[in-house]
Design a protein around this motif. Structure first.
Motif: not given
Length: 155
Positions: A49-50, A73, A77-78, A95, A98, A107, A110-111
């Motif tokens: 993701c990054h 970021s 996750h990012t 995203d 995901l 999302s 989660w970051v």
């Protein structure tokens, strides 16, 4: 967009070349992922993701050029967020890894679980991949990146 895709993938693997399948740099092949050129799956390097975030940033800029775009970021996750005035109230969350499993808010949450930061430009975000981010910021000429068809300015 291709330049941002290449930039992000080269941050992961300096040997990445324009046209290489991004999905092969992720964990997908180990888990049975198959991809078809030109389809979303081609651009989904699972677990990266990054590194796919610069591509998502360019995609957001292209689809919604009237929004400001930045990066949320963290260690886990990012995501890329598009917003009019306040990044904390985004209009869009990009995203591409995901979106089937998590809502936009999930999302973002989660970051924010572990050591996260907001970056309001591609320049600032990319600098974080280097040992001396300040040197990268000083060497990066201006606040823009050339997209394939037009100049996109970071907000």
């Amino acid at each position: 967009m291709a330049r941002c895709l290449t930039l992000g993938m080269k941050l992961l693997d300096i040997n990445y070349e324009v046209g290489d399948p991004p999905w092969l740099l992720g964990r997908g092949p180990l888990n049975g992922q198959r991809a078809r050129c030109g389809c979303l799956s081609w651009y989904q390097p699972w677990g990266r993701c990054h590194h796919i975030a610069p591509f998502c940033w360019a995609l957001g800029q292209r689809i919604y050029p009237g929004l400001n775009w930045g990066f949320l970021s963290g260690e886990l996750h990012t995501v890329v967020v598009g917003f009019e005035e306040n990044w904390q109230e985004p209009d869009w969350v990009m995203d591409i890894l995901l979106f089937k499993e998590k809502t936009a808010q999930q999302s973002i949450d989660w970051v924010k679980l572990r050591n996260w930061q907001f970056y309001d430009s591609l320049r600032e975000y990319v600098a974080t991949f280097f040992d001396d981010p300040e040197a990268i910021l000083q060497a990066w000429p201006g606040e823009h990146v050339m997209n394939d068809q037009k100049e996109i300015r970071s907000k």
